[in-house]
Design an enzyme around this catalytic site. Sequence first.
Site, mmCIF file in Angstrom:
data_model
loop_
_atom_site.group_PDB
_atom_site.id
_atom_site.type_symbol
_atom_site.label_atom_id
_atom_site.label_comp_id
_atom_site.label_asym_id
_atom_site.label_seq_id
_atom_site.Cartn_x
_atom_site.Cartn_y
_atom_site.Cartn_z
ATOM 1 N N TYR A 31 0.672 -1.592 -0.208
ATOM 2 C CA TYR A 31 -0.198 0.178 -0.143
ATOM 3 C C TYR A 31 0.957 1.172 -0.359
ATOM 4 O O TYR A 31 1.909 0.915 0.402
ATOM 5 C CB TYR A 31 -0.891 0.144 0.839
ATOM 6 C CG TYR A 31 0.068 0.327 2.460
ATOM 7 C CD1 TYR A 31 0.833 -0.472 2.892
ATOM 8 C CD2 TYR A 31 -0.590 1.950 2.951
ATOM 9 C CE1 TYR A 31 1.452 -0.324 4.284
ATOM 10 C CE2 TYR A 31 -0.070 2.226 3.801
ATOM 11 C CZ TYR A 31 1.026 1.126 4.891
ATOM 12 O OH TYR A 31 1.495 1.731 5.744
ATOM 13 N N ARG A 50 7.397 4.182 -5.156
ATOM 14 C CA ARG A 50 8.710 3.671 -4.381
ATOM 15 C C ARG A 50 6.759 2.615 -4.117
ATOM 16 O O ARG A 50 7.364 1.055 -2.786
ATOM 17 C CB ARG A 50 7.883 4.249 -2.440
ATOM 18 C CG ARG A 50 7.786 3.573 -1.339
ATOM 19 C CD ARG A 50 8.402 4.287 -0.707
ATOM 20 N NE ARG A 50 7.118 4.944 0.330
ATOM 21 C CZ ARG A 50 7.238 5.698 1.242
ATOM 22 N NH1 ARG A 50 7.598 6.178 2.112
ATOM 23 N NH2 ARG A 50 6.040 6.634 1.937
ATOM 24 N N LYS A 153 6.104 -1.161 1.938
ATOM 25 C CA LYS A 153 4.948 -0.921 2.609
ATOM 26 C C LYS A 153 3.950 -2.216 2.086
ATOM 27 O O LYS A 153 3.208 -2.003 1.818
ATOM 28 C CB LYS A 153 4.907 0.605 1.725
ATOM 29 C CG LYS A 153 5.221 1.317 2.429
ATOM 30 C CD LYS A 153 4.642 2.860 2.517
ATOM 31 C CE LYS A 153 3.538 3.006 2.923
ATOM 32 N NZ LYS A 153 3.447 4.143 4.450
ATOM 33 N N GLU A 186 13.100 3.807 14.103
ATOM 34 C CA GLU A 186 11.955 4.725 13.348
ATOM 35 C C GLU A 186 10.608 4.422 14.462
ATOM 36 O O GLU A 186 10.757 3.761 15.183
ATOM 37 C CB GLU A 186 11.324 4.359 11.683
ATOM 38 C CG GLU A 186 10.635 3.255 11.556
ATOM 39 C CD GLU A 186 10.413 2.778 10.460
ATOM 40 O OE1 GLU A 186 9.655 3.777 9.428
ATOM 41 O OE2 GLU A 186 10.754 1.923 9.786
HETATM 42 N N1 PLP Z 1 8.141 4.668 8.596
HETATM 43 C C1 PLP Z 1 6.705 3.802 8.601
HETATM 44 C C2 PLP Z 1 7.096 2.635 9.176
HETATM 45 C C3 PLP Z 1 5.773 4.874 7.951
HETATM 46 O O1 PLP Z 1 4.679 4.005 7.716
HETATM 47 C C4 PLP Z 1 5.674 5.986 7.178
HETATM 48 C C5 PLP Z 1 4.987 6.452 6.448
HETATM 49 O O2 PLP Z 1 4.333 5.644 5.783
HETATM 50 C C6 PLP Z 1 7.115 6.631 7.156
HETATM 51 C C7 PLP Z 1 8.168 6.455 7.817
HETATM 52 C C8 PLP Z 1 7.121 7.930 6.933
HETATM 53 O O3 PLP Z 1 7.436 8.414 5.098
HETATM 54 P P1 PLP Z 1 6.891 9.059 4.656
HETATM 55 O O4 PLP Z 1 7.656 10.105 5.032
HETATM 56 O O5 PLP Z 1 7.036 8.567 3.270
HETATM 57 O O6 PLP Z 1 5.408 9.495 4.455
#
Ligand code: PLP
Length: 291
Positions: A31, A50, A153, A186
């Site tokens: 997703y 992505r 993702k 993260e």
């Molecule tokens: N880390 C994870 C696990 C995420 O699910 C997300 C967001 O979807 C992010 C970091 C931040 O990503 P982005 O800046 O591309 O939204």
Amino acid sequence: MLIYLNDRFVKEDEAVVSVFDHGFLYGDGVYETIRSYGNRIFMRDQHLARLRRSADAIGLTIPIPEHRWPALLHEAMTRNDLGDERTDAYLRITISRGAGGIGLDPALCQTPTLVIMTKPLTPPSPQTYRNGVSLIVAKTRRNLPSALDPQIKATNFLNNILAKREAIAAGAFDSILLNWESHLTECTISNLFFVRTGRLCTPALSCGLLDGITRDIVLSLAREARIPIDEGHFGIEAIHKADECFITNTSMEVMPVTIVDGHPVGVGTPGPLTQQLHRDFVANRAKFLEP
Ligand code: PLP
């Protein structure tokens, strides 16, 4: 709300997926969450790239040609009266392996299921930005990249959900996940930054974390502003000693973190570098939108 399901827009109550869908049975799918500012989608091509990388990584064919995405995403917004001067849109694309017999073999599924959902994007309140949010360090560790690559993702989000449950139980906004070596990675849906003696620090991708699109923008803004950057491997003590901390993602942009594990970060208010980077992000945002 009208939802795009496979090949058409349907009403919410008709947007139904089979119980045999391997997305439901096994979390076999990918997703992407995207947003607009007004009618312009933020980092559209990067999000779609992505999505493609996630799909490629699990051998899933995206069931529509690449060139159709922009029009389809805009149709999803306009049909729902979103993505205009009044309302920014949140868009979620989900593609699962599709319906098939019980069993792990993806070949059991003939056709992937494609869903595009939209809703109004409600950003965090100004007060949340003013106060900052609180994090805990979760007991749940981030997936080992060689077991499940965090760049995918995937619709199986249990790793992150378990960490989110810990945050909720502790009354915190979210959790920081450590990796197999006890290094910071993260948060459950955002990337992590902190500031130590004027240096902007963030866990390196090799720690096992998603290559966030907002993370990347913040790093380039910091480079432009000549802020020294440490992208590295950090232990839990680094975050406990930080002067500032913030998290980034597509919908929050740059969110200050003022409490970690019940203790104030620095003086306990959003830090100056955090605020500068958020201001720079907002000032440069138009560059990252569709023409
Ligand atoms: N880390 C994870 C696990 C995420 O699910 C997300 C967001 O979807 C992010 C970091 C931040 O990503 P982005 O800046 O591309 O939204």
